[in-house]
Design a protein around this motif. Structure first.
Motif, PDB file in Angstrom:
ATOM      1  N   ARG A 159      -1.005   6.850   1.029  1.00 19.64           N
ATOM      2  CA  ARG A 159      -1.070   5.774   0.869  1.00 19.64           C
ATOM      3  C   ARG A 159      -1.695   5.130  -0.907  1.00 19.64           C
ATOM      4  N   LEU A 160      -2.015   5.879  -1.415  1.00 15.17           N
ATOM      5  CA  LEU A 160      -1.803   6.968  -3.034  1.00 15.17           C
ATOM      6  C   LEU A 160      -0.923   7.178  -3.097  1.00 15.17           C
ATOM      7  N   ALA A 161      -0.054   8.485  -2.600  1.00 14.46           N
ATOM      8  CA  ALA A 161       0.282   9.673  -2.987  1.00 14.46           C
ATOM      9  C   ALA A 161       1.869   8.424  -3.046  1.00 14.46           C
ATOM     10  N   ILE A 162       2.050   7.784  -1.696  1.00 12.69           N
ATOM     11  CA  ILE A 162       3.378   7.307  -2.061  1.00 12.69           C
ATOM     12  C   ILE A 162       3.527   6.165  -3.404  1.00 12.69           C
ATOM     13  N   ASP A 163       2.229   5.650  -3.482  1.00 14.50           N
ATOM     14  CA  ASP A 163       2.731   4.827  -5.031  1.00 14.50           C
ATOM     15  C   ASP A 163       3.436   5.869  -6.464  1.00 14.50           C
ATOM     16  N   GLU A 164       1.993   7.081  -6.129  1.00 17.24           N
ATOM     17  CA  GLU A 164       2.387   7.692  -6.649  1.00 17.24           C
ATOM     18  C   GLU A 164       3.495   8.556  -7.813  1.00 17.24           C
ATOM     19  N   LEU A 165       4.125   9.058  -6.204  1.00 13.65           N
ATOM     20  CA  LEU A 165       5.655   9.592  -6.426  1.00 13.65           C
ATOM     21  C   LEU A 165       6.628   8.318  -6.926  1.00 13.65           C
ATOM     22  N   CYS A 166       6.554   7.316  -5.637  1.00 11.56           N
ATOM     23  CA  CYS A 166       7.051   6.304  -6.034  1.00 11.56           C
ATOM     24  C   CYS A 166       7.289   6.247  -7.848  1.00 11.56           C
ATOM     25  N   PHE A 167       6.106   5.462  -8.002  1.00 11.94           N
ATOM     26  CA  PHE A 167       5.631   5.222  -9.970  1.00 11.94           C
ATOM     27  C   PHE A 167       7.019   6.373 -10.273  1.00 11.94           C
ATOM     28  N   ALA A 168       6.690   7.666 -10.517  1.00 13.09           N
ATOM     29  CA  ALA A 168       7.524   8.816 -11.009  1.00 13.09           C
ATOM     30  C   ALA A 168       9.124   8.077 -10.902  1.00 13.09           C
ATOM     31  N   LEU A 169       9.246   7.962  -9.778  1.00 12.04           N
ATOM     32  CA  LEU A 169      10.815   7.575 -10.281  1.00 12.04           C
ATOM     33  C   LEU A 169      11.085   6.017 -10.369  1.00 12.04           C
ATOM     34  N   ILE A 170      10.081   5.289 -10.877  1.00 12.19           N
ATOM     35  CA  ILE A 170      10.795   4.144 -10.830  1.00 12.19           C
ATOM     36  C   ILE A 170      10.429   3.612 -12.418  1.00 12.19           C
ATOM     37  N   GLY A 171       9.102   4.047 -12.746  1.00 11.81           N
ATOM     38  CA  GLY A 171       7.764   4.075 -13.811  1.00 11.81           C
ATOM     39  C   GLY A 171       7.596   3.140 -13.628  1.00 11.81           C
ATOM     40  N   GLY A 195      17.479  13.263 -14.009  1.00  8.85           N
ATOM     41  CA  GLY A 195      19.271  12.990 -13.664  1.00  8.85           C
ATOM     42  C   GLY A 195      19.876  12.380 -13.108  1.00  8.85           C
ATOM     43  N   ASP A 196      20.561  11.710 -12.809  1.00  9.35           N
ATOM     44  CA  ASP A 196      20.974  11.399 -11.723  1.00  9.35           C
ATOM     45  C   ASP A 196      20.634  10.833 -10.657  1.00  9.35           C
ATOM     46  N   GLN A 197      20.405  11.566  -9.540  1.00  7.09           N
ATOM     47  CA  GLN A 197      19.383  11.410  -8.738  1.00  7.09           C
ATOM     48  C   GLN A 197      18.609  11.981  -8.562  1.00  7.09           C
ATOM     49  N   PRO A 198      16.775  10.888  -8.888  1.00  6.50           N
ATOM     50  CA  PRO A 198      16.150  11.753  -9.157  1.00  6.50           C
ATOM     51  C   PRO A 198      15.300  12.093  -7.174  1.00  6.50           C
ATOM     52  N   THR A 199      14.666  12.311  -7.241  1.00  7.72           N
ATOM     53  CA  THR A 199      14.266  12.704  -5.713  1.00  7.72           C
ATOM     54  C   THR A 199      11.869  13.212  -5.856  1.00  7.72           C
ATOM     55  N   PHE A 200      12.091  12.728  -4.275  1.00  5.42           N
ATOM     56  CA  PHE A 200      10.801  13.355  -4.851  1.00  5.42           C
ATOM     57  C   PHE A 200       9.841  13.684  -3.441  1.00  5.42           C
ATOM     58  N   ARG A 201       9.346  14.894  -2.744  1.00 10.52           N
ATOM     59  CA  ARG A 201       8.990  15.277  -1.651  1.00 10.52           C
ATOM     60  C   ARG A 201       8.104  14.832  -1.341  1.00 10.52           C
ATOM     61  N   LEU A 237       6.487  -1.825   0.885  1.00  9.01           N
ATOM     62  CA  LEU A 237       7.032  -1.670   2.621  1.00  9.01           C
ATOM     63  C   LEU A 237       7.068   0.031   2.363  1.00  9.01           C
ATOM     64  N   ALA A 238       7.379   0.579   1.438  1.00  3.30           N
ATOM     65  CA  ALA A 238       7.138   2.102   1.336  1.00  3.30           C
ATOM     66  C   ALA A 238       6.004   2.791   1.998  1.00  3.30           C
ATOM     67  N   ARG A 239       4.863   1.711   1.753  1.00  2.00           N
ATOM     68  CA  ARG A 239       3.533   2.017   2.340  1.00  2.00           C
ATOM     69  C   ARG A 239       3.717   2.255   3.597  1.00  2.00           C
ATOM     70  N   VAL A 240       3.801   0.272   3.259  1.00  7.81           N
ATOM     71  CA  VAL A 240       3.480   0.502   5.570  1.00  7.81           C
ATOM     72  C   VAL A 240       3.854   0.837   6.367  1.00  7.81           C
ATOM     73  N   THR A 241       5.476   1.250   5.868  1.00  8.54           N
ATOM     74  CA  THR A 241       6.232   2.433   6.715  1.00  8.54           C
ATOM     75  C   THR A 241       5.595   3.459   7.126  1.00  8.54           C
ATOM     76  N   ALA A 242       5.087   4.318   5.801  1.00 10.61           N
ATOM     77  CA  ALA A 242       4.278   5.675   5.995  1.00 10.61           C
ATOM     78  C   ALA A 242       2.840   5.208   6.618  1.00 10.61           C
ATOM     79  N   THR A 243       1.825   4.339   6.453  1.00 10.09           N
ATOM     80  CA  THR A 243       1.372   4.280   7.138  1.00 10.09           C
ATOM     81  C   THR A 243       1.194   4.308   8.617  1.00 10.09           C
ATOM     82  N   GLY A 244       1.953   3.526   9.060  1.00 10.42           N
ATOM     83  CA  GLY A 244       2.247   3.125   9.998  1.00 10.42           C
ATOM     84  C   GLY A 244       2.879   4.132  11.100  1.00 10.42           C
ATOM     85  N   LEU A 245       3.439   4.968  10.499  1.00  8.60           N
ATOM     86  CA  LEU A 245       3.877   6.198  11.116  1.00  8.60           C
ATOM     87  C   LEU A 245       2.760   7.120  11.501  1.00  8.60           C
TER      88      LEU A 245
END
Lengths: 129, 258
Positions: A44-56, A115-121, A21-29
């Motif tokens: 799409r690849l970048a979203i995956d890479e960054l999301c996986f960095a947060l969630i393992g 940290g308690d609130q990991p982030t990416f941009r 859903l994160a990817r589809v939203t990004a590609t839609g926009l």
């Protein structure tokens, strides 16, 4: 990127199957912004890479909140993890390889995985027609 | 899948003998005799966004389990028993992969069509087409294009154990002719700069990773360089990154801090 036109927010469970859903939203926009196939695939690849960095690789208990900022000719995506479990050991290290991959895929990127609130941009500009 | 009565009797004997001896050679023969069944069932699960090669592999695992667990003393044909086990294995395979693989057939077809459209448009335009241009060419909405692109990449969650499909599963005649070329693409000097994780990928994937992330070529440029479709480059890249994440994750602890 100070002024943003529109924004979209999405909160998904922090597991790999919801990253779709994160990817589809990004590609839609991105498509609305006139991104090319190449750019969309990079995004799409970048979203995956960054999301996986947060969630393992296995995911976490909790959510990832995504904020999509639509700029003229560019899409900015911010992710914030809100987790109730402890991270998978070693999972949040952003490797040198990952850095290199993201450098090639997007124009700007940063991850603060701990940290308690990991982030990416990330910021991806549309170049071309 | 039909055996003659003689073959059937022969197999029954072999199963009985195998139940006694657990002889590896017999086991191989029994497995081999039923590979057709595994493949047949794998095909039944085709068109769901998974390469057939992978499905045959999964079905074969099911067959293996069936041969090992089959009790010839019971009044049930092996093929009946094996079908149950193999289908179970295939279903679990899909279930484990989550919804990403349950792409509707229509999306799969659109995905295949888009592969050709991208190639044609790229040539005509001299650049990568926009999603809108692809949608117009395919006579579908932009959302459908994006959905199809997403659906076509269902292997994202593919396990490390699944073999890299040797043949191509998206209809284009590409890939197989690469072989030799790949190793020449990255010379030893360049290889030294690559992350050791990358060395664990197949040669072609290594080459694509190198060209995209180290040489900075676009996906389209890589496709042209390697003579494969852009869609294929995109698939291979996404899969490689997914694999690298999986390979990388358990090792991270062991790595010295940067």
């Amino acid at each position: 990127m100070a002024v943003s036109e529109d924004q979209v927010r999405l909160a998904v469970p922090a597991t790999p199957e919801y990253l779709r859903l994160a990817r589809v939203t990004a590609t839609g926009l991105a498509s609305r912004l006139g991104f090319t196939f190449d750019e969309v695939e990079d995004l799409r690849l970048a979203i995956d890479e960054l999301c996986f960095a947060l969630i393992g690789t296995k995911g976490r208990a909790g959510t990832v909140q995504l904020k999509y900022l639509i700029h003229p000719g560019a899409l900015e995506v911010e992710g914030i993890g809100a987790f109730s479990d402890r991270p998978e050991a070693g999972a949040v290290t952003v490797s040198e390889l990952s850095e290199r991959i993201l450098d090639a895929l997007v124009d700007e990127h940063e991850v603060r995985p701990d940290g308690d609130q990991p982030t990416f941009r990330l910021l991806k500009r549309h170049i071309g027609p | 899948m039909a055996f003659s009565p003689e073959e059937r009797a022969e197999l029954r004997k072999k199963f009985a003998a195998f139940a006694e001896s657990r002889d590896a050679k017999l086991r191989d023969q029994l497995i081999e005799a039923h590979l057709g069944l595994a493949e047949y069932l794998a095909r039944r699960f085709g068109n769901r966004g998974e390469p057939l090669d992978d499905l045959v592999q999964v079905a074969s695992v099911g067959l293996l389990k069936a041969v090992d667990r089959f009790d010839p003393g019971r009044e049930v044909e092996f093929s009946t028993y094996a079908t149950h086990t193999i289908v179970g294995e295939l279903k679990r395979h899909f279930r484990d992969k989550g919804w990403a693989v349950r792409a509707p057939r229509r999306m799969q077809e659109l995905y295949l069509r888009l592969g050709k459209i991208i190639s044609t448009l790229s040539q005509d335009l001299g650049r990568s087409p926009t999603i809108a241009e692809m949608a117009t060419a395919a006579q579908v909405s932009e959302e459908e294009v994006l959905e199809a692109l997403e659906a076509g990449q269902a292997y994202r969650f593919a396990s490390l154990d699944s073999p890299s499909p040797g043949g191509d599963d998206d209809g284009d005649s590409m890939g197989s002719q690469l072989g030799e070329l790949d190793s020449e693409l990255i010379d030893a000097e360049h290889r030294a700069h690559l992350s050791p994780l990358i060395a664990r990928l197949p040669d072609r994937e290594q080459a694509i990773i190198f060209l995209r992330f180290y040489d900075g070529l676009t996906q389209s440029e890589i496709a042209a360089r390697l003579g494969i479709s852009q869609m294929h480059v995109s698939r291979l890249l996404a899969r490689s990154l997914a694999l690298l994440r999986q390979i990388g994750a358990p090792d991270l602890e062991a790595q010295p801090p940067e």
